[in-house]
Design a protein around this motif. Structure first.
Motif, mmCIF file in Angstrom:
data_model
loop_
_atom_site.group_PDB
_atom_site.id
_atom_site.type_symbol
_atom_site.label_atom_id
_atom_site.label_comp_id
_atom_site.label_asym_id
_atom_site.label_seq_id
_atom_site.Cartn_x
_atom_site.Cartn_y
_atom_site.Cartn_z
ATOM 1 N N ARG A 59 0.843 -1.188 0.000
ATOM 2 C CA ARG A 59 0.000 0.000 0.000
ATOM 3 C C ARG A 59 0.885 1.247 0.000
ATOM 4 O O ARG A 59 2.025 1.211 0.479
ATOM 5 N N PRO A 60 0.369 2.372 -0.509
ATOM 6 C CA PRO A 60 1.159 3.608 -0.504
ATOM 7 C C PRO A 60 1.337 4.142 0.914
ATOM 8 O O PRO A 60 0.370 4.211 1.680
ATOM 9 N N SER A 95 -4.739 3.405 -4.173
ATOM 10 C CA SER A 95 -3.975 4.655 -4.213
ATOM 11 C C SER A 95 -3.987 5.411 -2.891
ATOM 12 O O SER A 95 -3.281 6.417 -2.733
ATOM 13 N N ASN A 132 -1.994 8.725 3.599
ATOM 14 C CA ASN A 132 -2.946 7.964 2.803
ATOM 15 C C ASN A 132 -4.000 7.283 3.681
ATOM 16 O O ASN A 132 -3.739 6.933 4.837
#
Length: 372
Positions: free
Chosen positions: A59-60, A120, A139
């Motif tokens: 994951r970002p 994203s 995020n």
């Protein structure tokens, strides 16, 4: 507000020492059109959180973690007409866009737009909102980021529930219940008199055991290396339990050539291969766990066409949250889904890193955190 933020994946264990999750002060976000803000009352720790921390799910980063939670609506944004301040809600980690191929087909758990924004770190209706005091972007985790005192989410990320559901119970319905119960009722569509073997007795696997036990005449075999979890499976309705090396013997004891359904809730390619070998002709393997992306399965190809076996992926239990969460809560009220058995304890958010070790070692099923 306090929020648990992950800056780097792959920290070494023990997590109590390496402390991958850092409690930070983030600015409280405000909802945009189509969004609302929720004050989180309880959040659960799930293996999917652990999968991000150990790098199995990329994951970002940095990311505010947590995706299974319940809370109270604090602010309603523009263009949200069916939610009011004070509503109790369960958070859902796949918001349905209602217009992609999957949503049009009645499979919102596979929403294409949700997969895009969840990947994203954004929200369904716009870019990420979370910021540090210095303005750094943080995020969102699966459109929720539940290890925070407040969250802004898409309207499509909540299901309103009745006020009589205790927060400690409601917290387990946004992920574990949808995934485990849905794997049995939606993906496998088990019917009367069938047999099932469940590998992996975390919260998802135990929810599957509970659901299967409610199908009349079902034989439920539950498999886990930990004796305490096997004992818990019996309390959840399992017919018989055993360690992984006993699975073959327990299936043979049925007096048939295999089980109708096997549910893999471990996240292991090797276990998936073993499950295929335990199926009867025409049986179905339901893959629920999240193996590391490097894992692959090797199996005899002929068993699919030659024996009619099926390999079924099940994301979020193929659920329709607006339909299934109220239905599963109704079963809980009737005493048919004793999900309270899975509640290990409730802690403060400051105990998150220590709890990651407890989860990885199988010492907890569902540890719940209080945030307000």
């Amino acid at each position: 507000m306090r929020s648990a933020v992950l800056h780097d994946a792959g920290a070494p264990r023990p997590y109590a020492t390496s402390t991958p999750l850092v409690l930070e002060e983030l600015s409280v976000p405000s909802p945009r059109s189509g969004e609302l803000r929720v004050r989180i009352e309880r959040a659960s720790l799930c293996h999917s959180d652990l999968s991000v921390i150990d790098g199995s799910r990329v994951r970002p980063l940095p990311m505010a973690l947590g995706h299974e939670a319940t809370g109270v609506v604090d602010v309603v944004g523009p263009d949200v007409a069916d939610i009011t301040v004070g509503d109790r809600v369960v958070l859902v980690f796949v918001p349905s866009c209602k217009s992609c191929r999957a949503c049009d087909a009645g499979r919102p758990a596979l929403c294409h737009r949700a997969a895009e924004v969840n990947g994203s770190g954004d929200l369904l209706h716009g870019p990420a909102l979370l910021r540090t005091g210095g303005g750094e972007r943080i995020n969102h985790h699966l459109g929720v980021s539940a290890f925070s005192e407040y969250v802004v989410v898409a309207r499509e990320s909540v299901v309103v529930i009745d006020d009589d559901v205790p927060f400690d119970i409601a917290a387990m319905f946004g992920c574990a219940a949808l995934t485990g119960i849905g794997a049995v009722l939606n993906t496998a569509q088990m019917t009367e008199g069938q047999s099932v073997i469940v590998f992996g007795l975390g919260a998802v696997g135990l929810m599957a055991v509970m659901a299967a036990a409610q199908v009349p005449g079902t034989t439920v075999i539950a498999i886990d290396p930990l004796p305490a979890k096997r004992e818990l499976a019996l309390r959840c309705g399992a017919t018989s339990v055993g360690a992984p090396h006993q699975a073959d013997v327990l299936v043979q004891a049925l007096g048939s050539d295999g089980v109708d359904v096997a549910i893999e809730a471990v996240g292991s390619a090797r276990v998936m291969e073993a499950c295929l070998g335990l199926l009867t002709r025409g049986g179905a393997l339901v893959s629920v766990g999240l193996p590391h992306p490097d894992q692959t399965i090797t199996t005899q190809a002929l068993q699919f066409a030659g024996a009619g076996k099926r390999l079924l992926g099940s994301y979020m239990g193929d659920s329709v949250p607006a339909r299934d969460i109220p239905a599963y809560l109704a079963l809980w009220r009737e005493g048919k889904l004793p999900v309270e058995l899975l509640h290990t304890d409730t802690r403060d958010l400051a105990d998150l890193n220590e709890s990651l070790d407890d989860l990885a070692d199988g010492r907890v099923v569902r540890r719940i955190f209080t945030l307000s």
